[in-house]
Design a protein around this motif. Structure first.
Motif, PDB file in Angstrom:
ATOM      1  N   ALA A  58       1.055  -1.178  -0.058  1.00  0.00           N
ATOM      2  CA  ALA A  58       0.020  -0.070  -0.039  1.00  0.00           C
ATOM      3  C   ALA A  58       0.834   1.285  -0.052  1.00  0.00           C
ATOM      4  N   GLY A  59       0.384   2.387  -0.547  1.00  0.00           N
ATOM      5  CA  GLY A  59       1.063   3.477  -0.612  1.00  0.00           C
ATOM      6  C   GLY A  59       0.738   4.620  -1.523  1.00  0.00           C
ATOM      7  N   GLY A  60       1.368   5.579  -1.422  1.00  0.00           N
ATOM      8  CA  GLY A  60       1.278   6.619  -2.307  1.00  0.00           C
ATOM      9  C   GLY A  60       2.559   7.335  -2.551  1.00  0.00           C
ATOM     10  N   PRO A  61       2.320   8.615  -3.320  1.00  0.00           N
ATOM     11  CA  PRO A  61       3.693   9.178  -3.778  1.00  0.00           C
ATOM     12  C   PRO A  61       4.775   9.588  -2.424  1.00  0.00           C
ATOM     13  N   ALA A  62       4.584   9.531  -1.487  1.00  0.00           N
ATOM     14  CA  ALA A  62       5.537  10.075  -0.538  1.00  0.00           C
ATOM     15  C   ALA A  62       5.972   8.898   0.372  1.00  0.00           C
ATOM     16  N   TRP A  63       5.192   7.939   0.704  1.00  0.00           N
ATOM     17  CA  TRP A  63       5.355   6.913   1.527  1.00  0.00           C
ATOM     18  C   TRP A  63       4.799   5.391   0.803  1.00  0.00           C
ATOM     19  N   CYS A  64       5.234   4.410   1.470  1.00  0.00           N
ATOM     20  CA  CYS A  64       4.541   3.089   1.151  1.00  0.00           C
ATOM     21  C   CYS A  64       4.556   2.146   2.242  1.00  0.00           C
ATOM     22  N   ASN A  65       3.894   0.956   2.220  1.00  0.00           N
ATOM     23  CA  ASN A  65       3.985   0.195   3.334  1.00  0.00           C
ATOM     24  C   ASN A  65       4.269  -1.380   2.508  1.00  0.00           C
ATOM     25  N   SER A  66       5.058  -1.955   3.157  1.00  0.00           N
ATOM     26  CA  SER A  66       5.452  -3.325   2.759  1.00  0.00           C
ATOM     27  C   SER A  66       5.550  -4.385   3.808  1.00  0.00           C
ATOM     28  N   ILE A  67       5.249  -5.590   3.330  1.00  0.00           N
ATOM     29  CA  ILE A  67       5.161  -6.709   4.513  1.00  0.00           C
ATOM     30  C   ILE A  67       6.213  -7.810   4.147  1.00  0.00           C
ATOM     31  N   PRO A 113       7.296 -11.844   5.118  1.00  0.00           N
ATOM     32  CA  PRO A 113       6.514 -13.167   5.164  1.00  0.00           C
ATOM     33  C   PRO A 113       6.316 -13.280   7.015  1.00  0.00           C
ATOM     34  N   ASP A 114       7.206 -12.944   7.796  1.00  0.00           N
ATOM     35  CA  ASP A 114       7.001 -12.883   9.128  1.00  0.00           C
ATOM     36  C   ASP A 114       6.044 -12.080   9.752  1.00  0.00           C
ATOM     37  N   GLY A 115       5.223 -11.154   8.868  1.00  0.00           N
ATOM     38  CA  GLY A 115       4.158 -10.247   9.493  1.00  0.00           C
ATOM     39  C   GLY A 115       4.537  -8.945   9.694  1.00  0.00           C
ATOM     40  N   THR A 116       5.947  -8.837   9.515  1.00  0.00           N
ATOM     41  CA  THR A 116       6.318  -7.502   9.798  1.00  0.00           C
ATOM     42  C   THR A 116       5.707  -6.512   8.752  1.00  0.00           C
ATOM     43  N   ILE A 117       4.969  -5.439   9.160  1.00  0.00           N
ATOM     44  CA  ILE A 117       4.669  -4.443   8.269  1.00  0.00           C
ATOM     45  C   ILE A 117       5.543  -3.001   8.501  1.00  0.00           C
ATOM     46  N   TRP A 118       6.007  -2.877   7.343  1.00  0.00           N
ATOM     47  CA  TRP A 118       7.114  -1.561   7.308  1.00  0.00           C
ATOM     48  C   TRP A 118       6.401  -0.400   6.690  1.00  0.00           C
ATOM     49  N   ILE A 119       7.041   0.666   7.052  1.00  0.00           N
ATOM     50  CA  ILE A 119       6.636   1.857   6.498  1.00  0.00           C
ATOM     51  C   ILE A 119       7.932   2.597   5.920  1.00  0.00           C
ATOM     52  N   HIS A 120       7.835   2.874   4.643  1.00  0.00           N
ATOM     53  CA  HIS A 120       9.042   3.529   3.783  1.00  0.00           C
ATOM     54  C   HIS A 120       8.654   4.815   3.268  1.00  0.00           C
ATOM     55  N   ASP A 121       9.551   5.712   3.522  1.00  0.00           N
ATOM     56  CA  ASP A 121       9.404   7.113   2.885  1.00  0.00           C
ATOM     57  C   ASP A 121      10.364   7.343   1.726  1.00  0.00           C
ATOM     58  N   TYR A 122      10.104   8.328   0.811  1.00  0.00           N
ATOM     59  CA  TYR A 122      10.972   8.298  -0.172  1.00  0.00           C
ATOM     60  C   TYR A 122      12.277   9.453   0.354  1.00  0.00           C
ATOM     61  N   SER A 123      12.730   9.297   1.356  1.00  0.00           N
ATOM     62  CA  SER A 123      13.977   9.820   1.642  1.00  0.00           C
ATOM     63  C   SER A 123      14.956   9.086   2.052  1.00  0.00           C
ATOM     64  N   ASP A 124      16.098   9.324   2.484  1.00  0.00           N
ATOM     65  CA  ASP A 124      17.215   8.318   2.785  1.00  0.00           C
ATOM     66  C   ASP A 124      16.864   7.808   4.139  1.00  0.00           C
ATOM     67  N   ASN A 125      15.898   7.770   4.862  1.00  0.00           N
ATOM     68  CA  ASN A 125      15.730   7.066   6.080  1.00  0.00           C
ATOM     69  C   ASN A 125      15.325   5.554   5.711  1.00  0.00           C
ATOM     70  N   PRO A 126      16.070   4.959   6.715  1.00  0.00           N
ATOM     71  CA  PRO A 126      15.632   3.405   6.686  1.00  0.00           C
ATOM     72  C   PRO A 126      14.181   3.067   6.863  1.00  0.00           C
ATOM     73  N   ALA A 127      13.676   1.824   6.431  1.00  0.00           N
ATOM     74  CA  ALA A 127      12.207   1.578   6.583  1.00  0.00           C
ATOM     75  C   ALA A 127      12.353   1.192   8.096  1.00  0.00           C
ATOM     76  N   THR A 128      10.934   1.637   8.599  1.00  0.00           N
ATOM     77  CA  THR A 128      10.901   1.411  10.243  1.00  0.00           C
ATOM     78  C   THR A 128       9.672   0.395  10.136  1.00  0.00           C
ATOM     79  N   ALA A 129       9.928  -0.346  11.293  1.00  0.00           N
ATOM     80  CA  ALA A 129       8.718  -1.397  11.372  1.00  0.00           C
ATOM     81  C   ALA A 129       7.335  -0.647  12.245  1.00  0.00           C
ATOM     82  N   ILE A 130       6.110  -1.061  11.707  1.00  0.00           N
ATOM     83  CA  ILE A 130       5.070  -0.327  12.338  1.00  0.00           C
ATOM     84  C   ILE A 130       4.768  -1.271  13.401  1.00  0.00           C
TER      85      ILE A 130
END
Length: 136
Positions: A40-49, A51-68
């Motif tokens: 899921a996501g849009g132009p400034a961020w997205c979510n990924s999953i 297999p272990d069920g960790t849901i991540w949020i990614h933004d389009y900067s140089d920041n690392p993905a963060t587990a929600i």
């Protein structure tokens, strides 16, 4: 709110693993460097999953993905992603007989504002509230 996704079911874990294998061939742009799959996501961020069920949020900067880790956010992400990958919806908590329909979204899980539709904040998109949360 007392909702939780709980551990990811093995059948859903297997399904996500299959989606990742398929994406390597058909949609490699949906895979993140960490091996997680865009859901899921849009132009400034997205979510990924993962297999272990960790849901991540990614933004389009140089920041690392963060587990929600916030359960309401995790549930809302699954609800949103479930529109395109309905198998994810099997992970959502199920209501008990004593639980009540959410009045804010008329039990749909979605709120409409003009032409736009958003996940209901009151029920996190489930369409119902725990009896303890809906009492006056």
């Amino acid at each position: 709110m007392t909702f939780t996704l709980g551990p990811i079911p093995q059948s859903l874990r297997t399904t996500i693993e299959r989606w990742i294998v398929d994406a390597r061939v058909t949609e490699p742009e949906k895979l993140h460097d960490d091996g997680s799959l865009f859901i899921a996501g849009g132009p400034a961020w997205c979510n990924s999953i993962s297999p272990d069920g960790t849901i991540w949020i990614h933004d389009y900067s140089d920041n690392p993905a963060t587990a929600i880790t916030d359960e309401a956010s995790r549930i809302k992400t699954v609800v949103i992603a479930g529109r395109h990958r309905p198998e994810l919806l099997t992970w959502l908590p199920k209501p008990m007989e004593t639980d009540a329909e959410c009045a804010d979204c008329t039990a749909t899980g979605w709120r409409r504002f003009g032409e736009h539709e958003f996940v209901c904040e009151a029920c996190s998109g489930l369409g119902w509230l725990r009896a303890t949360d809906s009492a006056p």
